[in-house]
Design a protein around this motif. Structure first.
Motif, mmCIF file in Angstrom:
data_model
loop_
_atom_site.group_PDB
_atom_site.id
_atom_site.type_symbol
_atom_site.label_atom_id
_atom_site.label_comp_id
_atom_site.label_asym_id
_atom_site.label_seq_id
_atom_site.Cartn_x
_atom_site.Cartn_y
_atom_site.Cartn_z
ATOM 1 N N THR B 76 20.760 31.992 13.189
ATOM 2 C CA THR B 76 21.823 32.691 12.479
ATOM 3 C C THR B 76 22.501 33.663 13.432
ATOM 4 N N LEU B 77 23.812 33.562 13.525
ATOM 5 C CA LEU B 77 24.613 34.511 14.305
ATOM 6 C C LEU B 77 25.242 35.481 13.309
ATOM 7 N N THR B 78 25.014 36.765 13.523
ATOM 8 C CA THR B 78 25.544 37.783 12.632
ATOM 9 C C THR B 78 26.563 38.629 13.361
ATOM 10 N N ILE B 79 27.698 38.823 12.721
ATOM 11 C CA ILE B 79 28.718 39.711 13.260
ATOM 12 C C ILE B 79 28.911 40.832 12.243
ATOM 13 N N GLN B 80 28.638 42.046 12.667
ATOM 14 C CA GLN B 80 28.788 43.196 11.777
ATOM 15 C C GLN B 80 30.163 43.823 11.965
ATOM 16 N N ARG B 81 30.662 44.398 10.880
ATOM 17 C CA ARG B 81 31.937 45.143 10.923
ATOM 18 C C ARG B 81 32.991 44.330 11.673
ATOM 19 N N THR B 82 33.274 43.149 11.148
ATOM 20 C CA THR B 82 34.162 42.218 11.849
ATOM 21 C C THR B 82 35.522 42.843 12.156
ATOM 22 N N GLN B 83 36.062 42.420 13.294
ATOM 23 C CA GLN B 83 37.380 42.846 13.760
ATOM 24 C C GLN B 83 38.259 41.602 13.876
ATOM 25 N N GLN B 84 39.569 41.797 13.911
ATOM 26 C CA GLN B 84 40.485 40.664 13.984
ATOM 27 C C GLN B 84 40.274 39.866 15.269
ATOM 28 N N GLU B 85 39.873 40.522 16.341
ATOM 29 C CA GLU B 85 39.655 39.804 17.603
ATOM 30 C C GLU B 85 38.413 38.924 17.566
ATOM 31 N N ASP B 86 37.634 39.032 16.491
ATOM 32 C CA ASP B 86 36.469 38.154 16.342
ATOM 33 C C ASP B 86 36.874 36.782 15.815
ATOM 34 N N SER B 87 38.113 36.644 15.373
ATOM 35 C CA SER B 87 38.587 35.357 14.852
ATOM 36 C C SER B 87 38.519 34.307 15.950
ATOM 37 N N ALA B 88 37.810 33.233 15.670
ATOM 38 C CA ALA B 88 37.577 32.185 16.672
ATOM 39 C C ALA B 88 36.765 31.076 16.005
ATOM 40 N N VAL B 89 36.531 30.015 16.766
ATOM 41 C CA VAL B 89 35.582 28.992 16.333
ATOM 42 C C VAL B 89 34.255 29.272 17.036
ATOM 43 N N TYR B 90 33.210 29.374 16.249
ATOM 44 C CA TYR B 90 31.878 29.644 16.793
ATOM 45 C C TYR B 90 31.102 28.336 16.821
ATOM 46 N N LEU B 91 30.708 27.945 18.026
ATOM 47 C CA LEU B 91 30.043 26.656 18.236
ATOM 48 C C LEU B 91 28.583 26.867 18.590
ATOM 49 N N CYS B 92 27.757 26.029 18.030
ATOM 50 C CA CYS B 92 26.335 26.028 18.337
ATOM 51 C C CYS B 92 26.015 24.723 19.055
ATOM 52 N N ALA B 93 25.116 24.770 20.006
ATOM 53 C CA ALA B 93 24.676 23.569 20.700
ATOM 54 C C ALA B 93 23.165 23.623 20.861
ATOM 55 N N SER B 94 22.550 22.449 20.955
ATOM 56 C CA SER B 94 21.119 22.415 21.239
ATOM 57 C C SER B 94 20.837 21.355 22.290
ATOM 58 N N SER B 95 19.714 21.528 22.966
ATOM 59 C CA SER B 95 19.294 20.543 23.954
ATOM 60 C C SER B 95 17.772 20.511 23.987
ATOM 61 N N SER B 96 17.235 19.494 24.642
ATOM 62 C CA SER B 96 15.779 19.352 24.666
ATOM 63 C C SER B 96 15.120 20.376 25.559
ATOM 64 N N GLY B 97 15.904 21.066 26.394
ATOM 65 C CA GLY B 97 15.358 22.162 27.176
ATOM 66 C C GLY B 97 14.691 21.759 28.482
ATOM 67 N N THR B 98 14.885 20.495 28.885
ATOM 68 C CA THR B 98 14.348 20.083 30.182
ATOM 69 C C THR B 98 15.402 20.327 31.255
ATOM 70 N N ARG B 99 15.099 20.005 32.474
ATOM 71 C CA ARG B 99 16.058 20.193 33.550
ATOM 72 C C ARG B 99 16.608 18.858 34.042
ATOM 73 N N LEU B 100 16.376 17.821 33.253
ATOM 74 C CA LEU B 100 16.859 16.516 33.651
ATOM 75 C C LEU B 100 18.377 16.425 33.518
ATOM 76 N N VAL B 101 18.992 15.612 34.347
ATOM 77 C CA VAL B 101 20.429 15.398 34.235
ATOM 78 C C VAL B 101 20.764 14.851 32.863
ATOM 79 N N SER B 102 19.823 14.091 32.300
ATOM 80 C CA SER B 102 20.074 13.477 31.005
ATOM 81 C C SER B 102 19.990 14.473 29.860
ATOM 82 N N ASP B 103 19.542 15.687 30.122
ATOM 83 C CA ASP B 103 19.398 16.673 29.057
ATOM 84 C C ASP B 103 20.742 17.325 28.774
ATOM 85 N N GLU B 104 21.483 16.771 27.830
ATOM 86 C CA GLU B 104 22.790 17.309 27.536
ATOM 87 C C GLU B 104 22.743 18.245 26.348
#
Lengths: 114, 116
Positions: B76-104
């Motif tokens: 969970t990403l929490t933004i307190q006391r939001t401001q107009q400059e916080d307007s944006a698209v917030y993207l989440c990503a996950s990966s397997s956490g290895t160091r392989l080139v295949s780990d996207e």
């Protein structure tokens, strides 16, 4: 300080032509260079990636060219199609340092016209 | 299998209100990232979780931003006391956490936040 600089901001290419997008980086510790494709309303998706031990990687119509000494890498899209119209982001990270977050360029909006 | 999911897809809030954005990573992925995408800009790193290690918070723009990852899964990403400059698209990503080139990093569709 922008660590990854991408150009051009926008690109219009005729169907069947070659689309070329360029990126330059500053941090020599970067060792992983992916390109992402993003369609409107969607999250970015990995297109192709390269490590600095090779100078070129090709997957289908997409090729990354990498110049370590110049600290530059580029994406070439051969035989560009209208379906390739999207925003493309280059990125870099330090994979060998423990999977650091990606540093992104500002993106290139590609339009392929028939 | 299921990809990264985020909710809500859109959020409109008034300036000064707090908001919570949710990310469900791909099952089994140990690494989770939050990025912010402003109009005409690239993706800006916010925070990174890797397994049970302390999160990398170096990208958070101010102390109004915080994030948690419970049980090594949902974040969970929490933004307190939001401001107009916080307007944006917030993207989440996950990966397997290895160091392989295949780990996207697999991205979710994002949450579009509009602060009025």
């Amino acid at each position: 300080q922008q660590q990854v600089k991408q150009s051009p901001q926008s690109l219009i290419v005729q169907k069947g032509g070659i689309s070329i997008i360029n990126c330059a980086y500053e941090n020599t510790a970067f060792d992983y260079f992916p390109w992402y494709q993003q369609f409107p309303g969607k999250g970015p998706a990995l297109l192709i990636a390269i490590r600095p031990d090779v100078s070129e990687k090709k997957e289908g119509r997409f090729t990354i060219s990498f110049n370590k000494s110049a600290k530059q890498f580029s994406l070439h899209i051969m035989d560009s199609q209208p379906g390739d119209s999207a925003t493309y982001f280059c990125a870099a990270s330090m994979r060998d340092s423990g999977n650091t977050p990606l540093v992104f360029g500002k993106g290139t909006r590609l339009s392929v016209i028939a | 299998g299921a990809g990264v999911s985020q909710s809500p897809s859109n959020k409109v809030t008034e300036k000064g209100k707090d908001v919570e954005l949710r990310c469900d990573p791909i099952s089994g992925h140990t690494a989770l990232y939050w990025y912010r995408q402003s109009l005409g800009q690239g993706l800006e790193f916010l925070i990174y979780f890797q397994g049970n290690s302390a999160p990398d918070k170096s990208g958070l723009p101010s102390d109004r931003f915080s994030a948690e990852r419970t049980g090594g899964s949902v974040s969970t990403l929490t933004i307190q006391r939001t401001q107009q400059e916080d307007s944006a698209v917030y993207l989440c990503a996950s990966s397997s956490g290895t160091r392989l080139v295949s780990d996207e990093q697999y991205f979710g569709p994002g949450t579009r936040l509009t602060v009025t």
